[in-house]
Design an enzyme around this catalytic site. Structure first.
Site, PDB file in Angstrom:
ATOM      1  N   ILE A 242       0.901  -1.156   0.000  1.00 40.98           N
ATOM      2  CA  ILE A 242       0.000   0.000   0.000  1.00 40.98           C
ATOM      3  C   ILE A 242       0.937   1.203   0.000  1.00 40.98           C
ATOM      4  O   ILE A 242       1.885   1.261   0.791  1.00 40.98           O
ATOM      5  CB  ILE A 242      -0.936  -0.013   1.233  1.00 40.98           C
ATOM      6  CG1 ILE A 242      -1.846   1.217   1.277  1.00 40.98           C
ATOM      7  CG2 ILE A 242      -0.167  -0.117   2.540  1.00 40.98           C
ATOM      8  CD1 ILE A 242      -2.881   1.165   2.427  1.00 40.98           C
ATOM      9  N   SER A 243       0.702   2.148  -0.897  1.00 40.45           N
ATOM     10  CA  SER A 243       1.604   3.305  -0.998  1.00 40.45           C
ATOM     11  C   SER A 243       1.501   4.174   0.250  1.00 40.45           C
ATOM     12  O   SER A 243       0.489   4.149   0.966  1.00 40.45           O
ATOM     13  CB  SER A 243       1.242   4.149  -2.221  1.00 40.45           C
ATOM     14  OG  SER A 243       1.322   3.374  -3.388  1.00 40.45           O
ATOM     15  N   ALA A 244       2.550   4.958   0.499  1.00 42.40           N
ATOM     16  CA  ALA A 244       2.534   5.897   1.624  1.00 42.40           C
ATOM     17  C   ALA A 244       1.428   6.929   1.392  1.00 42.40           C
ATOM     18  O   ALA A 244       1.179   7.336   0.254  1.00 42.40           O
ATOM     19  CB  ALA A 244       3.878   6.599   1.736  1.00 42.40           C
TER      20      ALA A 244
END
Ligand code: SAM
Length: 223
Positions: A68-70
């Site tokens: 999951i991206s930042a």
């Protein structure tokens, strides 16, 4: 199976608000995006063991070698789409469903495509659990887009490909824009392509970034 967090609702809401304030402090200016970050329960979209890190501004593993991206990346990409509210948006790379949940607060409809069956299924379940009813998750190769639902007012690609997939540009509505990471496997540039409606596209580079690979017909070949 989605379980509730040991943290209380008020504490979780405060963590989300602090995260949103942090993103404002590092330059995210779109108040609608900041409000979406303050309202989407990221802790319910990640593996339970990592929930204590849900409101840190970091990317996290979600299984199947994916992440999951930042939040800062999700917010910057969403802001770059310059959404007004009535759009239909295509997301390539559903992953956890977090970016889709953020978009669901900002536009009319989201069509999201994920190539890994277990991630697509988990994201679908999690989004249902959150009561998100304007996101459709499809299993498949998003590098080819989804012509059945085109044209899209905006397209966000959340995995890094060698170049902007031509089928995605062909599925952009006049005046629409596509944001995604493109370039080498090790590091990409965040690119925004805008369609002028006469078949011409302008290209802007928004900065360096690093994403997991966009695999597929118009991405990298799977090993
Ligand atoms: N947007 C996601 C989120 O909010 O959690 C983050 C996505 S993760 C950085 C990239 C995702 O793209 C992975 O789940 C990966 O399986 C998916 N992906 C890679 N190539 C793809 C393709 N051709 N079509 C659809 N999904 C793809």
């Amino acid at each position: 199976m989605i379980q509730s967090s040991p943290l209380g609702r008020a504490e979780l809401a405060l963590s989300r608000r602090r995260l949103s304030d942090r993103l404002r402090a590092i330059g995210i200016r779109d108040e609608r995006v900041l409000e979406a970050v303050a309202s989407v329960p990221r802790h319910l979209l990640i593996p339970e063991a990592l929930r204590g890190q849900a409101y840190k501004d970091v990317s996290l593993p979600i299984g199947a070698g994916q992440t999951i991206s930042a939040p800062r990346t999700v917010a910057a990409m969403t802001q770059a789409l310059q959404l007004a509210g009535s759009e239909t948006v295509l997301e390539v790379g559903t992953g956890s469903g977090y970016q889709a949940a953020i978009l669901s607060r900002l536009v009319a409809r989201v069509v999201s495509i994920e190539r890994v069956p277990q991630l697509a299924a988990r994201a679908r379940t999690a989004l249902d659990h959150l009561g998100v009813d304007n996101v459709v998750v499809h299993l498949g190769d998003g590098s080819a887009g989804r012509s059945a639902d085109a044209p899209f007012d905006a397209i966000v690609v959340t995995a890094g490909g060698p170049e902007v997939p031509q089928p995605l540009l062909a599925q952009l509505a006049p005046g629409g824009c596509l944001v995604g990471p493109f370039g080498a496997r090790e590091e990409q540039k965040l690119v925004r392509m805008r369609c002028d409606g006469r078949g011409n596209f302008s290209r802007e580079e928004l900065g360096p970034c690093r994403f997991v690979e966009l695999l597929g017909t118009h991405g990298w070949a799977a090993a």
